[in-house]
Scaffold this motif. Sequence first.
Motif, PDB file in Angstrom:
ATOM      1  N   SER A  34       1.495 -39.424 -21.399  1.00 16.78           N
ATOM      2  CA  SER A  34       2.491 -40.476 -21.196  1.00 16.78           C
ATOM      3  C   SER A  34       1.869 -41.730 -20.606  1.00 16.78           C
ATOM      4  CB  SER A  34       3.613 -39.972 -20.279  1.00 16.78           C
ATOM      5  OG  SER A  34       3.202 -39.923 -18.919  1.00 16.78           O
ATOM      6  N   ARG A  35       0.792 -41.568 -19.856  1.00 20.18           N
ATOM      7  CA  ARG A  35       0.143 -42.720 -19.220  1.00 20.18           C
ATOM      8  C   ARG A  35      -0.780 -43.475 -20.173  1.00 20.18           C
ATOM      9  NH1 ARG A  35       4.125 -42.486 -15.894  1.00 20.18           N
ATOM     10  NH2 ARG A  35       3.744 -41.581 -13.842  1.00 20.18           N
ATOM     11  N   LEU A  36      -0.888 -43.022 -21.402  1.00 21.29           N
ATOM     12  CA  LEU A  36      -1.672 -43.787 -22.367  1.00 21.29           C
ATOM     13  C   LEU A  36      -0.971 -45.067 -22.786  1.00 21.29           C
ATOM     14  CD1 LEU A  36      -3.262 -41.021 -24.613  1.00 21.29           C
ATOM     15  CD2 LEU A  36      -4.274 -42.284 -22.714  1.00 21.29           C
ATOM     16  N   ASP A  37       0.221 -45.298 -22.255  1.00 24.31           N
ATOM     17  CA  ASP A  37       0.807 -46.629 -22.437  1.00 24.31           C
ATOM     18  C   ASP A  37      -0.009 -47.691 -21.712  1.00 24.31           C
ATOM     19  OD1 ASP A  37       1.483 -45.906 -19.853  1.00 24.31           O
ATOM     20  OD2 ASP A  37       3.588 -46.486 -20.011  1.00 24.31           O
ATOM     21  N   VAL A  38      -1.044 -47.261 -21.007  1.00 26.74           N
ATOM     22  CA  VAL A  38      -1.985 -48.198 -20.396  1.00 26.74           C
ATOM     23  C   VAL A  38      -2.664 -49.064 -21.452  1.00 26.74           C
ATOM     24  CG1 VAL A  38      -4.052 -46.729 -20.464  1.00 26.74           C
ATOM     25  CG2 VAL A  38      -3.765 -48.364 -18.593  1.00 26.74           C
ATOM     26  N   ALA A  81      -1.077 -40.362 -13.076  1.00 26.76           N
ATOM     27  CA  ALA A  81      -0.326 -39.215 -13.577  1.00 26.76           C
ATOM     28  C   ALA A  81       0.389 -38.449 -12.466  1.00 26.76           C
ATOM     29  CB  ALA A  81      -1.259 -38.274 -14.337  1.00 26.76           C
ATOM     30  N   THR A  82       0.206 -38.856 -11.232  1.00 25.19           N
ATOM     31  CA  THR A  82       0.898 -38.232 -10.114  1.00 25.19           C
ATOM     32  C   THR A  82       2.256 -38.896  -9.917  1.00 25.19           C
ATOM     33  OG1 THR A  82       0.076 -39.750  -8.411  1.00 25.19           O
ATOM     34  CG2 THR A  82      -1.354 -37.890  -9.027  1.00 25.19           C
ATOM     35  N   PRO A  83       3.130 -38.287  -9.106  1.00 25.78           N
ATOM     36  CA  PRO A  83       4.430 -38.906  -8.833  1.00 25.78           C
ATOM     37  C   PRO A  83       4.342 -40.282  -8.179  1.00 25.78           C
ATOM     38  CG  PRO A  83       4.486 -36.582  -8.254  1.00 25.78           C
ATOM     39  CD  PRO A  83       3.049 -36.920  -8.565  1.00 25.78           C
ATOM     40  N   PRO A  98       8.048 -41.282 -12.735  1.00 25.90           N
ATOM     41  CA  PRO A  98       8.248 -40.209 -13.716  1.00 25.90           C
ATOM     42  C   PRO A  98       7.586 -40.533 -15.046  1.00 25.90           C
ATOM     43  CG  PRO A  98      10.241 -41.520 -13.515  1.00 25.90           C
ATOM     44  CD  PRO A  98       9.299 -42.026 -12.466  1.00 25.90           C
ATOM     45  N   SER A  99       7.358 -39.482 -15.840  1.00 22.83           N
ATOM     46  CA  SER A  99       6.692 -39.671 -17.129  1.00 22.83           C
ATOM     47  C   SER A  99       7.654 -39.616 -18.292  1.00 22.83           C
ATOM     48  CB  SER A  99       5.623 -38.580 -17.329  1.00 22.83           C
ATOM     49  OG  SER A  99       6.226 -37.285 -17.313  1.00 22.83           O
ATOM     50  N   VAL A 146      14.115 -43.596 -14.613  1.00 22.07           N
ATOM     51  CA  VAL A 146      13.764 -44.916 -14.120  1.00 22.07           C
ATOM     52  C   VAL A 146      12.943 -44.777 -12.841  1.00 22.07           C
ATOM     53  CG1 VAL A 146      14.652 -47.115 -13.279  1.00 22.07           C
ATOM     54  CG2 VAL A 146      15.849 -45.904 -15.126  1.00 22.07           C
ATOM     55  N   ALA A 147      11.808 -45.458 -12.784  1.00 24.08           N
ATOM     56  CA  ALA A 147      10.971 -45.437 -11.596  1.00 24.08           C
ATOM     57  C   ALA A 147      11.562 -46.329 -10.517  1.00 24.08           C
ATOM     58  CB  ALA A 147       9.561 -45.906 -11.947  1.00 24.08           C
ATOM     59  N   SER A 148      11.289 -46.000  -9.271  1.00 22.60           N
ATOM     60  CA  SER A 148      11.684 -46.873  -8.173  1.00 22.60           C
ATOM     61  C   SER A 148      10.796 -48.109  -8.185  1.00 22.60           C
ATOM     62  CB  SER A 148      11.534 -46.136  -6.841  1.00 22.60           C
ATOM     63  OG  SER A 148      10.157 -45.929  -6.546  1.00 22.60           O
TER      64      SER A 148
END
Length: 407
Positions: free
Chosen positions: A52-56, A267-269, A273-274, A278-280
């Motif tokens: 999910s973090r490959l949106d980098v 990739a950690t909290p 979230p992945s 919605v992220a804070s």
Amino acid sequence: MSEHVTQVVEQRPEFPVLDTLRAVGALAVLTTHTTFQSGEYGRNGAVGTLLSRLDVGVAIFFVLSGFLLSRPYLARAAAGREHPSTGRYYWKRFLRIYPVYAVTVVIALALIDENRGLGVVQWFRSLLLVDIYTSPRLPQGLTQMWSLAVEAMFYLVLPLLMLAALGRGKGLRPGRVGAVLGALVAVSVWWVLSLAGVVAESSAGVPMSWLPAYLTWFAVGMALALAHVLHQSRGDAAPAPLRHLTTLAGMPGACWAVVAGLLLVAATPLAGPSFLFVASPAEALTKHVLYAVIGGLVVLTGIFTVPGSYARVMSAPALRHLGVISYSTFCIHLPVLHLVMSVTDYGLFQGHGWQIWALTLVVSLVASEVLYRVVERPGMRLGGLRPPWGRSSTSHPKSTAQTTTTR
């Protein structure tokens, strides 16, 4: 600046590794979208979160844009020359991104089942690249275009940013440029933590997907452009931090190792979230900063590249060509993904992740090659024509750093 500086600051440098890095960014974006559709985010634990973090890849694109598009301004200022022609700049940016984008919009809106029945208003919104300002969601097959809308807005405001950073006179003042870049970062942080929420209360769009939220990523690229120009103009007399930066760039393995470590942190909290949550503001800012550093380190390896195996491999013609067609890959891969899901009957979030990824990649590359030859390349040839506004094209000599595509 002195006449000596005018002689040593290259106006048309080549950055062959950056072509391949564009392909890396496009592959990362394609991978994160295909693994989302297959549900790999939620079923593979830490690996799914990393996917999910490959949106980098978007951060890599934005850093590249900041570097490639600001450097001609900085180099000309360092050489005591006037700014590039704004009219010609806009003309070339339009021809670079819009033809393939328009073709993709027509394909997505006309052929994807979920978009059937969308009215004329929606077609105009999508064709004008304003969906993120008018709607909480984009049409199917075009959801990746929020980032292109951000890029387009950056293209529009860049001449004003460079005017603020360089003034109307000739000459480069690094302190003034640094102050403008610092202001961009401050605005971006403020937007992510507070302003986006305020604007969202009265907006039908998605303020967290607007340019202010990503100014830091562009600023990182602009800072790298300033570092490159200063490195060329001052050489051994460059400040110690700049010399350390070039030393780091000469160790691409170390840069990529740090990138891997930062992706693990992302990739950690701490970075939110992945999946579809919605992220804070604090989590969003953490992810934002991590991606800024990652994008900066990746692009750094393609700017101050030293001879060696990394430069040789990353400059290979086949890899560079993938970068050349990467903008078409970015545009067309989601319509292709919808085609793959439809033809194979793979269900949403039902697995088959690597099969979906492989099929989408292969078909996207074929489609990208066609789009590049039939749409992109003819459009870029028009970029050599004099635009219908602005100064004569002779006042803005061709710059490899500028004409290297940022997508």
